[in-house]
Design an enzyme around this catalytic site. Structure first.
Site, short mmCIF file in Angstrom:
data_model
loop_
_atom_site.label_atom_id
_atom_site.label_comp_id
_atom_site.label_asym_id
_atom_site.label_seq_id
_atom_site.Cartn_x
_atom_site.Cartn_y
_atom_site.Cartn_z
N ASP A 91 -11.24 2.60 4.48
CA ASP A 91 -11.74 1.30 4.63
C ASP A 91 -13.09 1.06 4.43
O ASP A 91 -13.95 -0.37 3.93
CB ASP A 91 -11.15 0.55 5.85
CG ASP A 91 -9.99 -0.18 5.80
OD1 ASP A 91 -9.69 -0.67 4.53
OD2 ASP A 91 -9.28 0.00 6.83
N GLN A 104 -4.42 -1.77 9.66
CA GLN A 104 -4.37 -3.04 9.09
C GLN A 104 -5.20 -4.28 9.90
O GLN A 104 -4.88 -4.18 11.09
CB GLN A 104 -3.10 -3.45 8.65
CG GLN A 104 -2.97 -4.59 7.92
CD GLN A 104 -3.42 -4.69 6.67
OE1 GLN A 104 -3.51 -3.58 5.73
NE2 GLN A 104 -3.90 -5.79 5.94
N LYS A 140 0.83 -1.07 -0.10
CA LYS A 140 -0.04 -0.06 -0.10
C LYS A 140 1.12 1.19 0.03
O LYS A 140 0.73 2.12 -0.64
CB LYS A 140 -1.00 -0.14 1.33
CG LYS A 140 -2.00 -1.18 1.22
CD LYS A 140 -2.83 -1.33 2.45
CE LYS A 140 -3.85 -2.57 2.32
NZ LYS A 140 -4.32 -3.13 3.41
#
Ligand code: GUN
Length: 302
Positions: A122, A99, A55
């Site tokens: 997200d 994460q 990422k």
């Protein structure tokens, strides 16, 4: 003998997304805005570390501002909240991702609520989930479901009216994907099956499209799949393989070798959904920057 299946190339579709984003990023930069993403990793799980690295690398390739925060496995909820709150206040950061899965002592839901809906790239915040359910496009949709939909569209798979069976009910993939696919304008007929579903193979056998997101290597077998169906494999499982250079191989939730010959099209692992998840994260970050620049940074919080 049926035709060989089309291999759906996630890397190629991701490149197409990046080509579109580059134009948008240049336009934002011309207004003095560099989209910024913060990715927080707690602990040293090797798979999570690899995702976070990818990422960060992609942000840099696109010219985005990237902050990678690596915290020790024993980080407390209070410490993590303090970091997240600081990132939430930072005007150079438009998107924040913690994460998943975090270590056991971390309450993930509380962290997502603390980072707020406007920077939740997200799409995990309750308000963004509500917006997805409502069909309100001002929210953020989780990256993997967005990537699956884009792959289907780019592969010319007609989703409208089709029966899509989603295997798995996670908050990262299964549930939001079902909400997305049944939206007005997308119009799939969606069935969600999971580890407790009875007669699972009978149900999957009626699918025009199967999306496997159950987290078990090789779960979907030939008997689950109707001849001519399309299969999207979200799974990324590490299986030990002494012959592989790193001692493991990545395999999906689909037993590819036996399933692929029955399908009209199928995603490989790796190189299918994985690259798309990162591409859609970049897209959500650019969207967050655009919303903040239009004074609608609070759009997601209205
Ligand atoms: N772990 C696996 N996929 C994801 C994702 O899309 N977002 C976050 N935050 N963690 C993940």
């Amino acid at each position: 003998m049926s035709n060989p299946p089309d291999l759906i190339d996630g890397r190629a579709v991701a490149e197409k997304v990046y080509a579109e984003l580059r134009g948008e990023i240049a336009a934002l930069k011309a207004e003095g805005i560099t989209p910024g993403l913060a990715v927080v990793l707690i602990g040293d799980d090797p798979a999570s570390r690899a995702y976070v690295r990818s990422k960060d690398k992609m942000c840099r390739e696109l010219g985005l501002h990237s902050v990678k925060l690596e915290l020790p496995a024993e980080t407390t909820q209070t410490d993590l909240l303090a970091h997240v709150e600081e990132l939430t206040r930072d005007p150079a950061i438009h998107g924040i991702l913690v994460q998943s899965p975090p270590p056991k002592q971390i309450d993930e839901g509380a962290i997502v609520r603390a980072l707020g809906p406007a920077k939740d790239v997200d799409g995990f915040h309750p308000l963004n989930i509500a917006k997805l359910a409502l069909g309100d496009a001002s929210g953020f949709v989780p990256c993997t479901p967005l990537g699956c939909l884009r792959l289907l569209r780019e592969s010319g798979v007609a989703v409208s009216g089709a029966h899509v069976v989603v295997l798995g009910r996670s908050m990262i993939v299964g549930k939001p994907l079902a909400l997305l696919l049944m939206q007005k304008g997308i119009d799939a007929t969606v069935t969600v099956v999971h580890s407790r579903t009875r007669h699972l193979a009978e149900i999957t056998h009626t699918a025009d499209v199967i999306v496997a997101a159950i987290g078990q290597a090789g779960f979907v077998r030939a008997e689950h799949v109707r001849e001519g169906a399309v299969v999207i494999d979200v799974g990324i499982n590490r299986v030990e393989d002494a012959a592989a250079p790193r001692g493991y191989r990545l395999v999906g939730d689909v037993a590819f070798d036996e399933v692929a010959p029955k399908t009209a099209a199928i995603t490989p692992v790796p190189g299918g959904v994985g690259p798309m998840t990162i591409a859609m994260l970049m897209a959500n970050t650019v969207k967050a920057a655009r919303l903040s620049s239009s004074g609608a940074g609070g759009a997601a919080s209205r």
